[in-house]
Design a protein around this motif. Structure first.
Motif, short mmCIF file in Angstrom:
data_model
loop_
_atom_site.label_atom_id
_atom_site.label_comp_id
_atom_site.label_asym_id
_atom_site.label_seq_id
_atom_site.Cartn_x
_atom_site.Cartn_y
_atom_site.Cartn_z
N SER A 132 0.84 -1.20 0.00
CA SER A 132 0.00 0.00 0.00
C SER A 132 0.87 1.24 0.00
O SER A 132 2.02 1.22 0.47
CB SER A 132 -0.92 0.02 1.22
N ALA A 170 -5.20 -0.72 -8.44
CA ALA A 170 -5.97 -1.77 -7.75
C ALA A 170 -5.77 -3.11 -8.43
O ALA A 170 -5.69 -4.16 -7.77
CB ALA A 170 -7.45 -1.38 -7.72
N ARG A 175 -3.08 -0.86 -2.77
CA ARG A 175 -4.03 0.15 -2.32
C ARG A 175 -3.30 1.49 -2.17
O ARG A 175 -2.20 1.55 -1.63
CB ARG A 175 -4.66 -0.23 -0.98
N ASN A 177 -3.91 5.41 -0.78
CA ASN A 177 -4.75 6.34 -0.02
C ASN A 177 -3.94 7.55 0.41
O ASN A 177 -2.74 7.65 0.11
CB ASN A 177 -5.35 5.62 1.20
N PRO A 227 -5.01 -4.21 7.69
CA PRO A 227 -6.17 -4.93 7.18
C PRO A 227 -7.50 -4.27 7.54
O PRO A 227 -8.53 -4.57 6.93
CB PRO A 227 -6.05 -6.30 7.85
N SER A 229 -8.38 -1.44 6.81
CA SER A 229 -8.81 -0.62 5.67
C SER A 229 -8.66 -1.39 4.36
O SER A 229 -8.46 -0.78 3.30
CB SER A 229 -8.00 0.67 5.61
N SER A 230 -8.79 -2.69 4.41
CA SER A 230 -8.53 -3.52 3.23
C SER A 230 -9.48 -3.25 2.06
O SER A 230 -9.18 -3.61 0.92
CB SER A 230 -8.59 -5.01 3.60
N TYR A 231 -10.61 -2.58 2.33
CA TYR A 231 -11.56 -2.26 1.27
C TYR A 231 -11.61 -0.76 0.99
O TYR A 231 -12.57 -0.24 0.44
CB TYR A 231 -12.95 -2.78 1.66
N VAL A 232 -10.51 -0.07 1.35
CA VAL A 232 -10.42 1.38 1.14
C VAL A 232 -9.28 1.66 0.18
O VAL A 232 -8.13 1.27 0.42
CB VAL A 232 -10.15 2.11 2.48
N THR A 233 -9.58 2.34 -0.91
CA THR A 233 -8.52 2.79 -1.82
C THR A 233 -8.98 4.03 -2.56
O THR A 233 -10.19 4.24 -2.77
CB THR A 233 -8.11 1.69 -2.82
N HIS A 235 -8.82 7.03 -1.41
CA HIS A 235 -9.45 7.95 -0.47
C HIS A 235 -8.40 8.74 0.30
O HIS A 235 -7.39 8.18 0.73
CB HIS A 235 -10.32 7.18 0.53
#
Length: 246
Positions: A132, A170, A175, A177, A227, A229-233, A235
């Protein structure tokens, strides 16, 4: 929950981690058991100890001046896989220096061009680790900053770049952010934090009525690399005590 913030065995690189917010973030990852390399513009970390409130305990150091557009690639090539890349480099020019071409170019080069240079250089290292990247921008990227057009424009550009790379990378398992700090006492903000009248005026505009700290920003950085924020990108997380709500 504690295990989710355990970075044992993780490789972390903090560009601009020699002082200020970057140094606070680096130390937080080190305390979470990561192996952390920080960069700065001076030849040796000892050069920071008298001039800056920096802590290099347990950190590795490399000299890197991101205004040289080619140096990031050389650093990346010397490393193995990188799990977490933090970009915390930044400069500002006061006294309306950013309205002049030289000041504008200097700030854009460090605050925006180098962000893409570093991202490009470390892309393959992040791919290897399915890692990340977190870019430290500023709330100035979301509002007017009358005396500093290059600073504001560069930070807004960084916010947009986070969105674009978040989407583009992605597919590579990376990721991307960002963090947008509010007012944090660093060498860049002394024009406000070391002048009582300006500081009091600034505090009146912050709903939480206090300055931020490098540790506040580090908490956000740990979250965005974990982990949790594993579904956050794509942002950028605003960490400003409510400043931009005013």
């Amino acid at each position: 929950m504690t295990d989710l913030l355990d970075f044992t065995g993780k490789s972390v690189v903090v560009i601009g981690g020699s002082s200020g917010i970057g140094n606070g973030i680096a130390q937080s990852f080190r305390r979470a058991a990561a192996q952390v390399l920080v960069t700065g513009t001076r030849p040796d970390e000892g050069d920071y100890l008298e001039a800056e409130d920096s802590d290099f305990t347990g950190l590795s150091y490399a000299q890197l001046n991101v205004s040289d557009r080619d140096v990031a690639a050389a650093l990346a090539e010397s490393l193995g896989p990188v799990d977490i890349l933090i970009q915390s480099q930044g400069i500002v020019r006061y006294s309306r220096g950013e309205f002049e071409r030289e000041g504008w170019d200097d700030v854009i080069d460090v605050n925006l061009n180098s962000v893409m240079d570093v991202a490009r250089a470390f892309h393959s290292r992040l791919v290897e680790a399915k890692g990340s990247m977190t870019v430290v921008s500023s709330v100035a990227g979301f509002k007017a900053n009358i005396g500093n057009p290059a600073y504001s424009a560069s930070k807004a550009g960084a916010v947009s770049l986070v969105k674009t790379l978040g989407a583009a990378w992605a597919r590579d398992g990376i990721r991307v952010n960002g963090i947008a700090p509010g007012l944090v006492p660093t060498k860049i903000t002394t024009v406000t934090t070391e002048h009582p009248e300006r500081l009091e005026g600034a505090l009146q505009r912050i709903p939480l009525r206090r300055l931020g700290s490098p540790e506040d920003m580090a908490g956000a950085a740990l979250f965005l690399a974990s982990p949790l924020s594993s579904y956050v990108t794509g942002h950028t997380l605003v960490v400003d005590g409510g400043l931009t709500l005013q």
